[in-house]
Design an enzyme around this catalytic site. Structure first.
Site, mmCIF file in Angstrom:
data_model
loop_
_atom_site.group_PDB
_atom_site.id
_atom_site.type_symbol
_atom_site.label_atom_id
_atom_site.label_comp_id
_atom_site.label_asym_id
_atom_site.label_seq_id
_atom_site.Cartn_x
_atom_site.Cartn_y
_atom_site.Cartn_z
ATOM 1 N N GLU A 1 0.824 -1.213 0.000
ATOM 2 C CA GLU A 1 0.000 0.000 0.000
ATOM 3 C C GLU A 1 0.856 1.260 0.000
ATOM 4 O O GLU A 1 2.044 1.226 0.297
ATOM 5 C CB GLU A 1 -0.921 -0.003 1.224
ATOM 6 C CG GLU A 1 -1.958 -1.087 1.177
ATOM 7 C CD GLU A 1 -2.912 -1.072 2.351
ATOM 8 O OE1 GLU A 1 -3.961 -1.717 2.235
ATOM 9 O OE2 GLU A 1 -2.619 -0.443 3.376
ATOM 10 N N GLU B 1 -0.978 -10.001 -6.699
ATOM 11 C CA GLU B 1 -0.925 -10.719 -7.971
ATOM 12 C C GLU B 1 -0.015 -10.003 -8.962
ATOM 13 O O GLU B 1 0.837 -10.614 -9.610
ATOM 14 C CB GLU B 1 -2.330 -10.856 -8.575
ATOM 15 C CG GLU B 1 -3.308 -11.594 -7.683
ATOM 16 C CD GLU B 1 -4.088 -10.681 -6.745
ATOM 17 O OE1 GLU B 1 -3.482 -9.794 -6.073
ATOM 18 O OE2 GLU B 1 -5.312 -10.839 -6.655
#
Length: 142
Positions: A49, A60
């Site tokens: 983040e 992913e």
């Protein structure tokens, strides 16, 4: 490629290992991914983040970008796990952007997406998760 139970279990374990590395000071939602390349190498990814949110990167895509940055562009499967810190997780499906990245490198009919939770595992093909994906063949004018 049909995955055997041993490979599925290994990918799930590796996804949980990657999840522990997630950098999630804002949402607390930890995601891990284990991407199986056709050459047998497994690339791990976690979500990362950012205070500005838009630069945040999903687990992913982290796994895919790690592999591609090392010259690997052919893949068989990915396992994905996710949950809030300290909470029991359910199935965590990839976002639309991650599905589109998968479509860039994977055969939608063959690539397998393993969604795992502590007590549940489901496997989809990429085509099932992204039935009308936009790919490089859509850019060809032939």
């Amino acid at each position: 490629m049909k995955l055997n139970d041993t490979t599925i279990r290994l990918l799930k374990e590796e996804a949980y290992r990657a999840q522990k590395r997630a950098y999630v000071p804002y949402s607390g939602f930890m995601v891990g991914a284990a991407l199986l390349a056709k050459n047998g190498t497994v690339y791990l990814g976690c979500n990362i983040e950012n205070a500005s949110f838009s630069p945040t990167n999903c687990a992913e895509r982290t796994a895919f970008f790690k592999a591609v940055s090392e010259g690997v562009t052919e893949f068989d499967a990915i396992a994905i796990v996710g949950n809030k810190k300290g909470a029991k997780g359910g199935i965590c499906a990839p976002c639309g952007v991650c599905r589109q990245v998968m479509a860039e490198f994977c055969d939608p009919d063959e690539f397998q997406v393993i969604l795992a939770a502590e007590d549940e595992t489901v496997i989809y093909t990429l085509k099932e998760l992204l039935p009308l994906g936009f790919t490089k063949k859509d850019l060809n004018s032939d």
